[in-house]
Design a protein around this motif. Structure first.
Motif, short mmCIF file in Angstrom:
data_model
loop_
_atom_site.label_atom_id
_atom_site.label_comp_id
_atom_site.label_asym_id
_atom_site.label_seq_id
_atom_site.Cartn_x
_atom_site.Cartn_y
_atom_site.Cartn_z
N SER A 250 0.85 -1.19 0.00
CA SER A 250 0.00 0.00 0.00
C SER A 250 0.89 1.24 0.00
CB SER A 250 -0.91 0.04 1.24
OG SER A 250 -1.84 -1.02 1.24
N ALA A 251 0.51 2.22 -0.79
CA ALA A 251 1.17 3.52 -0.76
C ALA A 251 0.15 4.50 -0.18
CB ALA A 251 1.61 3.94 -2.16
N ILE A 252 0.37 4.93 1.05
CA ILE A 252 -0.62 5.68 1.79
C ILE A 252 -0.47 7.18 1.56
CG2 ILE A 252 -1.59 6.13 4.08
CD1 ILE A 252 -1.86 3.24 3.01
N VAL A 253 -1.58 7.83 1.27
CA VAL A 253 -1.64 9.27 1.16
C VAL A 253 -2.31 9.80 2.43
CG1 VAL A 253 -2.68 11.20 -0.09
CG2 VAL A 253 -1.72 9.27 -1.35
N PRO A 254 -1.69 10.72 3.15
CA PRO A 254 -2.29 11.25 4.39
C PRO A 254 -3.71 11.75 4.15
CG PRO A 254 -0.04 12.01 4.18
CD PRO A 254 -0.36 11.32 2.88
#
Length: 258
Positions: A122-126
């Motif tokens: 997963s590449a998490i975006v705030p």
């Protein structure tokens, strides 16, 4: 032959050991409540609750309608045994991160194992959705799952969900909805899930293939609620998703999935 004798670890990690003990208890007894878990481990109920919730977060446990803790999907998940999954994850990582920044939502990489998907990265975006890494989810209710299922022939889908050894039987109406969704993926090249797996999540996905055309997995974009994924920004989102997929497929090793 290796010895079967077991000795306690020299430097035990108490929280880890307690979490594993809870998994053993639920595995063997089928369910456990917070107070029972606390009594078994000799810890405060608040500490037991935190451990149980951590295991729920990682899909090893779930809660039933009485709020008791029961085995989750990761408890019974078999090993994927896909030697190429690491190289796929490494190839996808920078492009997922860039995609997330461009569309302002978190991105995920998943593979399919029979009826389930496994989220590899997963590449998490705030401010967007939480970390789904390690999650085991029903393929027919997720955008990534439908993207991957669309690459299977209809008779195989029928065996998976309606009949045959190892089938996960779903109601006919749900299977019809699944096939409608798969027809959409085959026609447009992308999939969508609106609250089907998690009522708070909307996702779009696109399948990934090896250089030889073999199915590998899917990349998805997830967000809370419908928002831009199904609104005016959808066309741009799909364009960015396709571009990221092209970059990933170009970097996947030729031997992947072979």
């Amino acid at each position: 032959m290796a010895s079967s004798a077991k000795t306690p670890p020299v430097y035990p990690t108490n929280a880890l050991d307690r979490g594993l003990r809870l998994l053993q208890l639920v595995r063997d007894e089928g369910r456990i409540r917070v107070l029972d878990a606390a009594a078994e481990l000799g810890i405060a109920p608040s500490s037991a609750h935190r451990l149980l919730q951590a295991l729920v977060y990682r899909d090893f446990l779930a809660q039933d309608e009485t709020h008791a803790y029961i085995p989750g999907p990761a408890m019974s998940a078999v090993a994927a045994n896909l030697a190429w999954s690491r190289s796929l994850r490494q190839a996808a990582a920078p492009h997922m991160a860039r995609l997330g920044r461009l569309v302002g939502n978190s991105t995920n990489l998943a593979i399919r194992v029979e009826h389930d998907i496994r989220v590899l990265a997963s590449a998490i975006v705030p401010g967007s959705t939480f970390d789904w890494r390690g999650s085991v989810l029903p393929a027919h209710r997720t955008a990534g799952g439908k993207a991957m299922l669309s690459m299977l022939p209809d008779p195989v889908l029928e065996r998976l969900y309606l009949a045959g050894e190892g089938a996960v039987t779903i109601p006919a109406a749900e299977f019809d909805r699944l096939m409608t969704g798969i027809a959409w993926v085959r026609r447009t090249g992308w999939s969508v899930s609106k609250g089907e797996c998690d009522k708070t999540i909307t996702a779009v996905g696109i399948p990934i293939r090896s250089r030889s055309g073999e199915p590998l997995g899917a990349v998805t974009i997830t967000t809370h609620g419908p928002t831009s994924l199904v609104g005016p920004g959808l066309e741009q989102t799909i364009r960015q998703l396709r571009r990221a997929r092209s970059h990933i497929e170009a970097e996947v090793a030729p031997s992947t999935a072979g």
